[in-house]
Design a protein around this motif. Structure first.
Motif, PDB file in Angstrom:
ATOM      1  N   HIS A  68      22.915  54.209  38.922  1.00 27.08           N
ATOM      2  CA  HIS A  68      21.978  53.688  37.916  1.00 27.08           C
ATOM      3  C   HIS A  68      21.525  52.281  38.314  1.00 27.08           C
ATOM      4  O   HIS A  68      22.349  51.428  38.618  1.00 27.08           O
ATOM      5  CB  HIS A  68      22.648  53.648  36.539  1.00 27.08           C
ATOM      6  CG  HIS A  68      21.682  53.544  35.401  1.00 27.08           C
ATOM      7  ND1 HIS A  68      20.928  52.432  35.155  1.00 27.08           N
ATOM      8  CD2 HIS A  68      21.352  54.441  34.438  1.00 27.08           C
ATOM      9  CE1 HIS A  68      20.173  52.630  34.090  1.00 27.08           C
ATOM     10  NE2 HIS A  68      20.407  53.850  33.640  1.00 27.08           N
ATOM     11  N   PRO A  69      20.204  52.007  38.310  1.00 28.74           N
ATOM     12  CA  PRO A  69      19.731  50.694  38.749  1.00 28.74           C
ATOM     13  C   PRO A  69      19.992  49.566  37.742  1.00 28.74           C
ATOM     14  O   PRO A  69      19.926  48.399  38.114  1.00 28.74           O
ATOM     15  CB  PRO A  69      18.222  50.907  38.931  1.00 28.74           C
ATOM     16  CG  PRO A  69      17.888  52.035  37.993  1.00 28.74           C
ATOM     17  CD  PRO A  69      19.093  52.937  38.006  1.00 28.74           C
ATOM     18  N   ASP A  70      20.305  49.922  36.488  1.00 32.61           N
ATOM     19  CA  ASP A  70      20.534  48.892  35.474  1.00 32.61           C
ATOM     20  C   ASP A  70      21.619  49.372  34.503  1.00 32.61           C
ATOM     21  O   ASP A  70      21.358  49.659  33.331  1.00 32.61           O
ATOM     22  CB  ASP A  70      19.233  48.600  34.724  1.00 32.61           C
ATOM     23  CG  ASP A  70      19.311  47.324  33.895  1.00 32.61           C
ATOM     24  OD1 ASP A  70      20.220  46.506  34.123  1.00 32.61           O
ATOM     25  OD2 ASP A  70      18.453  47.153  33.004  1.00 32.61           O
ATOM     26  N   PRO A  71      22.883  49.453  34.958  1.00 32.54           N
ATOM     27  CA  PRO A  71      23.939  50.127  34.192  1.00 32.54           C
ATOM     28  C   PRO A  71      24.699  49.249  33.200  1.00 32.54           C
ATOM     29  O   PRO A  71      25.608  49.739  32.523  1.00 32.54           O
ATOM     30  CB  PRO A  71      24.897  50.580  35.298  1.00 32.54           C
ATOM     31  CG  PRO A  71      24.786  49.489  36.314  1.00 32.54           C
ATOM     32  CD  PRO A  71      23.348  49.034  36.282  1.00 32.54           C
ATOM     33  N   GLU A  72      24.341  47.981  33.080  1.00 29.75           N
ATOM     34  CA  GLU A  72      25.178  47.057  32.315  1.00 29.75           C
ATOM     35  C   GLU A  72      25.361  47.491  30.864  1.00 29.75           C
ATOM     36  O   GLU A  72      26.439  47.321  30.271  1.00 29.75           O
ATOM     37  CB  GLU A  72      24.579  45.646  32.367  1.00 29.75           C
ATOM     38  CG  GLU A  72      25.473  44.585  31.759  1.00 29.75           C
ATOM     39  CD  GLU A  72      24.945  43.176  32.009  1.00 29.75           C
ATOM     40  OE1 GLU A  72      25.562  42.227  31.506  1.00 29.75           O
ATOM     41  OE2 GLU A  72      23.908  43.039  32.710  1.00 29.75           O
ATOM     42  N   PHE A  73      24.319  48.099  30.247  1.00 34.12           N
ATOM     43  CA  PHE A  73      24.412  48.451  28.831  1.00 34.12           C
ATOM     44  C   PHE A  73      25.489  49.500  28.561  1.00 34.12           C
ATOM     45  O   PHE A  73      25.994  49.608  27.442  1.00 34.12           O
ATOM     46  CB  PHE A  73      23.058  48.927  28.306  1.00 34.12           C
ATOM     47  CG  PHE A  73      22.633  50.287  28.785  1.00 34.12           C
ATOM     48  CD1 PHE A  73      22.872  51.417  28.022  1.00 34.12           C
ATOM     49  CD2 PHE A  73      21.981  50.440  30.000  1.00 34.12           C
ATOM     50  CE1 PHE A  73      22.470  52.670  28.457  1.00 34.12           C
ATOM     51  CE2 PHE A  73      21.573  51.683  30.448  1.00 34.12           C
ATOM     52  CZ  PHE A  73      21.818  52.804  29.677  1.00 34.12           C
ATOM     53  N   TYR A  74      25.865  50.282  29.594  1.00 30.79           N
ATOM     54  CA  TYR A  74      26.932  51.268  29.414  1.00 30.79           C
ATOM     55  C   TYR A  74      28.286  50.606  29.151  1.00 30.79           C
ATOM     56  O   TYR A  74      29.219  51.269  28.697  1.00 30.79           O
ATOM     57  CB  TYR A  74      27.074  52.128  30.670  1.00 30.79           C
ATOM     58  CG  TYR A  74      26.010  53.178  30.855  1.00 30.79           C
ATOM     59  CD1 TYR A  74      26.089  54.398  30.196  1.00 30.79           C
ATOM     60  CD2 TYR A  74      24.939  52.970  31.714  1.00 30.79           C
ATOM     61  CE1 TYR A  74      25.132  55.380  30.377  1.00 30.79           C
ATOM     62  CE2 TYR A  74      23.968  53.946  31.907  1.00 30.79           C
ATOM     63  CZ  TYR A  74      24.072  55.142  31.232  1.00 30.79           C
ATOM     64  OH  TYR A  74      23.120  56.115  31.416  1.00 30.79           O
ATOM     65  N   TYR A  75      28.398  49.325  29.455  1.00 28.47           N
ATOM     66  CA  TYR A  75      29.682  48.612  29.373  1.00 28.47           C
ATOM     67  C   TYR A  75      29.677  47.541  28.290  1.00 28.47           C
ATOM     68  O   TYR A  75      30.534  46.674  28.275  1.00 28.47           O
ATOM     69  CB  TYR A  75      30.013  48.005  30.740  1.00 28.47           C
ATOM     70  CG  TYR A  75      30.198  49.062  31.797  1.00 28.47           C
ATOM     71  CD1 TYR A  75      31.427  49.699  31.954  1.00 28.47           C
ATOM     72  CD2 TYR A  75      29.145  49.468  32.618  1.00 28.47           C
ATOM     73  CE1 TYR A  75      31.604  50.690  32.899  1.00 28.47           C
ATOM     74  CE2 TYR A  75      29.312  50.459  33.567  1.00 28.47           C
ATOM     75  CZ  TYR A  75      30.548  51.066  33.704  1.00 28.47           C
ATOM     76  OH  TYR A  75      30.718  52.058  34.647  1.00 28.47           O
ATOM     77  N   LYS A  76      28.726  47.625  27.382  1.00 27.60           N
ATOM     78  CA  LYS A  76      28.643  46.727  26.248  1.00 27.60           C
ATOM     79  C   LYS A  76      29.005  47.488  24.971  1.00 27.60           C
ATOM     80  O   LYS A  76      29.058  48.714  24.964  1.00 27.60           O
ATOM     81  CB  LYS A  76      27.240  46.117  26.141  1.00 27.60           C
ATOM     82  CG  LYS A  76      26.823  45.311  27.379  1.00 27.60           C
ATOM     83  CD  LYS A  76      27.816  44.195  27.687  1.00 27.60           C
ATOM     84  CE  LYS A  76      27.451  43.451  28.961  1.00 27.60           C
ATOM     85  NZ  LYS A  76      28.504  42.474  29.350  1.00 27.60           N
TER      86      LYS A  76
END
Length: 365
Positions: free
Chosen positions: A161-169
């Protein structure tokens, strides 16, 4: 409402394309408009699909829209659904119903107060995979169910995923991301859950983007990334669950159900179809079961068409807000149990949704 439920999309991102494609093929529903905060995007989509482009407020107020399909980001699910219900529209949305139980309750309360319908994905449980498994269970092919397992494991989305940060919030993590598919299937097959016991951990405090323009960028992990637990269904069946973003490879079943006279292997609940396999103790072999139930060749949007039929006939719809709330309640209770290190009772319950007969279509039930 006329013969068809007139649908307005709120949110025209990537997921909307598959809804447009499937709804266009189904009887009893008609897409008439779309809205998005990105005016350029919704204009382009509307031109491609031959519908009207509106702002969200215009869509809520439009008398030619009977129901809102809520395809916004999870953080906006509750506010969009409440706005639509407040304008007298039925609502069907992508999972989850809301980010928390506290946000989700007012949605169901508003629908109850106005006599409107609320539906929610996933509708994968209406396909031939889960529904065939249900037929086999209900007719006793494996005897009395006593236990089950449900496993979702992956290394997390950051390798691709090119922008996966939201999965870890907050609101993310493997349980809230993929759990709705597994738990909706488990409730459909085995009934509601009354008690959960959970534990959780996270393997890394920091992760790195593996592809795209942000490749090599690190970000912090703010949620638990490996959740395991036991669900006690009201039926007495015990289900062992693992959801994880910490596993690179595993030889685990998606869902298996163990009975007094055999074992049932259920296909990936994130899909609509797939082989259902049965292990027989008499032959000591696995065999593929014949398709015995479910909407054939189904896809995203079949749950909305099923709801449209229920509105016309004053019947029950299967991918209901009540089911979505119970699934959310089970997931939050599992996280609560892990934090408190004790068993937690699930406050909500729900009726097991009606089975989908073999050969049925959403407009006919």
């Amino acid at each position: 409402m006329g013969d068809s439920l007139r649908i307005g999309f709120v949110g025209t991102g990537t997921i909307s394309a598959t809804y447009f494609d499937h709804l266009a093929k189904l009887n009893g529903v008609e897409v008439v408009a779309a809205a998005d905060l990105d005016a350029a995007r919704v204009k382009k989509v509307a031109e491609e699909r031959g519908i009207r482009a509106l702002t969200p407020d215009e869509l809520y107020a439009d008398p030619d829209v009977d129901a809102v399909l809520n395809l916004t980001i999870p953080a906006a699910h509750a506010s969009v659904s409440l706005a639509a219900l407040g304008a007298g529209k039925h609502v069907y949305g992508e999972k989850p119903l809301a980010v928390t139980r506290q946000e989700a309750r007012p949605i169901l309360e508003a629908a109850d107060a106005t006599g409107l319908r609320v539906g929610c994905a996933p509708d994968t449980v209406l396909g031939t995979g889960t529904q065939t498994a249900r037929v086999l269970l209900d007719r006793g092919d494996i005897g009395q169910p006593t236990a089950a397992t449900a496993f979702f494991t992956s290394p997390g989305p950051e390798p691709w995923h090119p922008d996966p940060e939201f999965y870890y919030k907050p609101g993310g993590g493997p349980l809230l991301d993929m759990g709705p598919y597994y738990l909706s299937a488990l409730v459909t097959l085995l009934g509601p859950v009354k008690t959960v016991t959970g534990r959780s951990t996270r393997a890394k405090l920091e992760r790195t983007v593996g592809s795209g323009p942000k490749q090599g960028t690190s970000f912090t992990v703010d949620v638990e990334t490996h959740i395991t637990g036991v669900l006690e269904h009201e039926s007495g069946v015990l289900t062992t669950v693992i959801t994880s973003f910490d596993v690179w490879g595993a030889r685990l079943p998606r869902i298996e159900i163990y009975g007094s006279d055999g074992t049932l292997s259920v296909p990936d609940p994130n899909t609509f179809a797939g082989d259902v396999e049965v292990y027989s103790p008499s032959s000591h072999e696995w065999s593929v079961a014949e398709t015995a139930g479910g909407y054939a060749e189904s896809g995203r949007g079949f749950g909305l068409a099923d709801m449209a039929r229920a509105i016309r006939t004053d019947g029950k719809h299967r991918a209901s807000g009540a089911l979505a709330f119970h699934v959310l309640d089970v997931m939050e209770s599992l996280l609560d149990s892990a934090m408190q290190e004790k068993a937690v009772n699930v406050e909500s319950t729900v009726e097991r949704p009606d089975a989908v007969p073999l050969g049925a279509t959403p407009d006919q039930g």
